[in-house]
Scaffold this motif. Sequence first.
Motif, PDB file in Angstrom:
ATOM      1  N   CYS A  27       0.809  -1.230   0.000  1.00  0.00           N
ATOM      2  CA  CYS A  27       0.000   0.000   0.000  1.00  0.00           C
ATOM      3  C   CYS A  27       0.839   1.277   0.000  1.00  0.00           C
ATOM      4  CB  CYS A  27      -0.936   0.001   1.209  1.00  0.00           C
ATOM      5  SG  CYS A  27      -0.072   0.055   2.800  1.00  0.00           S
ATOM      6  N   ASP A  46      -2.582  -4.289   7.658  1.00  0.00           N
ATOM      7  CA  ASP A  46      -3.749  -4.280   6.772  1.00  0.00           C
ATOM      8  C   ASP A  46      -3.523  -5.172   5.557  1.00  0.00           C
ATOM      9  OD1 ASP A  46      -5.025  -2.486   8.501  1.00  0.00           O
ATOM     10  OD2 ASP A  46      -4.266  -0.738   7.415  1.00  0.00           O
ATOM     11  N   CYS A  47      -2.362  -5.050   4.930  1.00  0.00           N
ATOM     12  CA  CYS A  47      -2.075  -5.865   3.746  1.00  0.00           C
ATOM     13  C   CYS A  47      -1.883  -7.336   4.100  1.00  0.00           C
ATOM     14  CB  CYS A  47      -0.848  -5.321   3.011  1.00  0.00           C
ATOM     15  SG  CYS A  47      -1.152  -3.710   2.234  1.00  0.00           S
TER      16      CYS A  47
END
Length: 188
Positions: A27, A46-47
């Motif tokens: 990201c 998050d990824c």
Amino acid sequence: MARWPDGAICYPCYSAATRTHGTCPGCSAHRMLPGRDAAGAAVCVDCAGIALDLHCHRCGHEEERYRAMLCARCALREDLLAMLRPTDAQDPRHGLVEALSSAARPQSVLTWMRGRQAAALLQALGTGEVELSHDGLDLLPPGRPVEHLRRWRCTTDSWPNEIRTLPDSSGGSAPPSAAATGNSATHP
């Protein structure tokens, strides 16, 4: 023990993962990179799909948790405030709290504080039994905790008007050097 999307993670792996920071290739955000993508590259929570909240609940930084949802720096500050009990921002003990909690590796200061001599020294400073000054520290038996504390105070300009002349190895006296204290500033 922490839980990642694929199960539990041991402490050494958790610690290494939560101390990895950089730009996430997934990201492009600059942050903690505790996860791995399919190619094995370090990626952000998050990824990686990590649901565990890794933000310190006091300062909000994304850091390894040290104690009770706090990062090491916030836990250190909490411990120092409890031990040293500064009364206000002008109290010299407040300056010591700031200096110690600003250390590059707060975990190292926490480890130092667990030592019997260091803990006793901090308690004596907190109760006022020992004054936080060169004269106060001179009343204590010499040792590494006292010298560490003296070095921290001197390198943070907390004693700007109290430069001391220390004995050198030949029996004479020599002023502390900037190299010895880590402080490049000179004082009048």
